[in-house]
Design an enzyme around this catalytic site. Structure first.
Site, short mmCIF file in Angstrom:
data_model
loop_
_atom_site.label_atom_id
_atom_site.label_comp_id
_atom_site.label_asym_id
_atom_site.label_seq_id
_atom_site.Cartn_x
_atom_site.Cartn_y
_atom_site.Cartn_z
N ARG A 1 20.47 -57.19 -2.06
CA ARG A 1 19.76 -56.07 -1.44
C ARG A 1 19.09 -55.15 -2.47
O ARG A 1 18.44 -54.18 -2.09
CB ARG A 1 20.73 -55.25 -0.58
CG ARG A 1 21.39 -56.05 0.54
CD ARG A 1 22.04 -55.13 1.54
NE ARG A 1 21.06 -54.26 2.17
CZ ARG A 1 21.38 -53.20 2.90
NH1 ARG A 1 22.65 -52.86 3.09
NH2 ARG A 1 20.43 -52.46 3.44
N LEU B 1 24.24 -60.01 5.85
CA LEU B 1 25.62 -59.92 5.39
C LEU B 1 26.49 -59.36 6.51
O LEU B 1 26.06 -58.55 7.31
CB LEU B 1 25.69 -58.98 4.18
CG LEU B 1 24.85 -59.39 2.96
CD1 LEU B 1 24.84 -58.26 1.93
CD2 LEU B 1 25.36 -60.68 2.36
N ASP C 1 18.77 -57.93 5.45
CA ASP C 1 19.45 -56.67 5.80
C ASP C 1 18.55 -55.45 5.68
O ASP C 1 19.05 -54.32 5.78
CB ASP C 1 20.66 -56.47 4.88
CG ASP C 1 21.70 -57.56 5.03
OD1 ASP C 1 22.50 -57.47 5.98
OD2 ASP C 1 21.71 -58.50 4.22
N CYS D 1 22.57 -46.13 9.80
CA CYS D 1 22.06 -47.16 8.89
C CYS D 1 20.56 -47.38 9.03
O CYS D 1 19.90 -47.87 8.10
CB CYS D 1 22.74 -48.50 9.15
SG CYS D 1 24.53 -48.50 9.02
N VAL E 1 26.36 -57.14 12.90
CA VAL E 1 26.26 -57.33 11.45
C VAL E 1 26.52 -55.99 10.75
O VAL E 1 25.90 -55.65 9.74
CB VAL E 1 24.91 -57.93 11.03
CG1 VAL E 1 24.86 -59.41 11.36
CG2 VAL E 1 23.73 -57.21 11.70
N GLU F 1 19.01 -47.01 5.33
CA GLU F 1 19.79 -45.88 4.81
C GLU F 1 20.42 -46.19 3.46
O GLU F 1 20.57 -45.29 2.62
CB GLU F 1 20.90 -45.53 5.81
CG GLU F 1 21.87 -44.48 5.31
CD GLU F 1 23.07 -44.28 6.21
OE1 GLU F 1 23.40 -43.12 6.49
OE2 GLU F 1 23.69 -45.28 6.64
N ASP F 2 20.79 -47.44 3.24
CA ASP F 2 21.50 -47.79 2.01
C ASP F 2 20.63 -47.68 0.76
O ASP F 2 21.15 -47.66 -0.35
CB ASP F 2 22.06 -49.21 2.11
CG ASP F 2 23.20 -49.31 3.11
OD1 ASP F 2 23.98 -48.34 3.21
OD2 ASP F 2 23.32 -50.35 3.78
N ARG G 1 31.11 -51.61 -1.74
CA ARG G 1 29.69 -51.48 -2.07
C ARG G 1 29.38 -50.30 -3.00
O ARG G 1 28.29 -50.20 -3.52
CB ARG G 1 28.88 -51.33 -0.78
CG ARG G 1 29.00 -52.52 0.19
CD ARG G 1 28.24 -53.72 -0.30
NE ARG G 1 28.40 -54.87 0.58
CZ ARG G 1 27.67 -55.10 1.67
NH1 ARG G 1 26.73 -54.24 2.02
NH2 ARG G 1 27.88 -56.17 2.40
N HIS H 1 31.60 -49.27 5.07
CA HIS H 1 31.18 -48.00 4.49
C HIS H 1 32.01 -46.84 5.03
O HIS H 1 32.65 -46.97 6.08
CB HIS H 1 29.71 -47.71 4.84
CG HIS H 1 28.72 -48.60 4.19
ND1 HIS H 1 27.67 -49.18 4.87
CD2 HIS H 1 28.58 -49.00 2.89
CE1 HIS H 1 26.94 -49.91 4.03
NE2 HIS H 1 27.47 -49.81 2.83
#
Length: 283
Positions: free
Chosen positions: A96, A29, A71, A272, A266, A76-77, A143, A171
């Site tokens: 994701r 993404l 991704d 991240c 990206v 981290e997400d 997000r 973010h």
């Protein structure tokens, strides 16, 4: 959950990282087209990042890349870890959502207090969560939504959680970072400066401000390493030379520039690429 003191902020014993799938260049993404990702170079830069964490003394748990999730390197997400508690997120991008499963397994193996975000109306990306050691700022972005922020606040009750609107950027930590328990790094652009103003209005604390000319260079990682003191991982000088000069003004810091030019295409920043954990036992 015992609150983390400023003196212990930046202490980490473990890190979770994840490999780069071959599917990333074509399918990851991205907010806008910033050029094609060279997979070989991206993996080379990522290897430098992982090796840097190891040299700092962290036990690094390396998860394999999964081609189903282009991704997934942006690990981290998938979770927010503060102290002994880990909140498994519900990423804002539906593609994701299943990335969190393997991360959850590792955190459980570490015997952390694992909390799952089960409300299907909630979304939260770890990249929107900035923990300063004193409080938590959460970016309200494309997000991360209101319900996700509420669950974050419910999970980490020892800390004030302030919601910060984030527009035109992926973010919150795309444009800001923490360079110590009292230092906020922020970009010079209109969006980060608006974010900074809101953070200052929402906070009961006063932070030193370190302003860098390149917005994305504000994404950095602070460590407080026993025997080494303040350590900061930041973007390589060849990528953002003027911002690197700003970091060099920090006194009593060990600065470690790390290349990240490929994954930046990206929307990937340095934070991240890992989940940092302070745990006395090994994985």
């Amino acid at each position: 959950m015992a609150a983390i003191t400023s003196s212990s902020f930046g202490h980490y014993s473990h890190a979770i990282v994840r490999g780069i799938p071959a599917s990333l260049p074509a399918a990851a993404l991205r907010i806008e087209n910033q050029g094609e990702v060279n997979l070989e170079n991206a993996r080379r830069e990522h290897a430098v990042y992982v090796e840097t964490l190891k040299k700092l003394g962290l036990h690094v748990h390396e998860l394999a890349a999964d081609e189903q999730f282009p991704d997934c390197v942006f690990v981290e997400d998938a979770a927010v870890v503060v102290g002994g508690t880990a909140l498994i997120t519900r990423p804002g991008a539906p593609s994701r959502r299943k990335e969190v499963e393997v991360v959850k397994s590792v955190l459980e193996d570490l015997h952390l207090n694992v909390v799952e975000m089960q409300d299907e109306s909630a979304t939260l990306d770890g990249g929107d969560v900035l923990f300063t050691g004193k409080e938590i700022f959460v970016g309200m972005s494309k997000r991360t939504n209101q319900r996700g922020a509420e669950i974050l606040a419910d999970t980490f009750k020892d800390y004030a959680v302030s919601k910060i609107p984030v527009t035109d950027r992926l973010h919150l930590k795309t444009i800001c970072g923490a360079a110590g328990p009292n230092v906020i790094v922020i970009g010079t652009g209109e969006a980060p400066q608006k974010v900074l103003k809101t953070m200052q209005q929402m906070s009961d604390y006063r932070y030193e401000k370190l302003t860098v000319p390149d917005d994305v260079a504000a994404n950095c990682i602070y460590f407080n390493i026993p025997g080494k003191g303040n350590v900061l991982i930041h973007c390589a000088q060849e990528e953002f030379p003027e911002s690197a000069k700003v970091f060099q003004k920090l006194k009593d810091y060990t600065l470690i520039p790390v290349p990240n030019s490929e994954l930046a295409k990206v929307d990937g920043g340095l934070t991240c690429l890992s989940i940092l954990i302070n745990k006395s036992t090994e994985i």
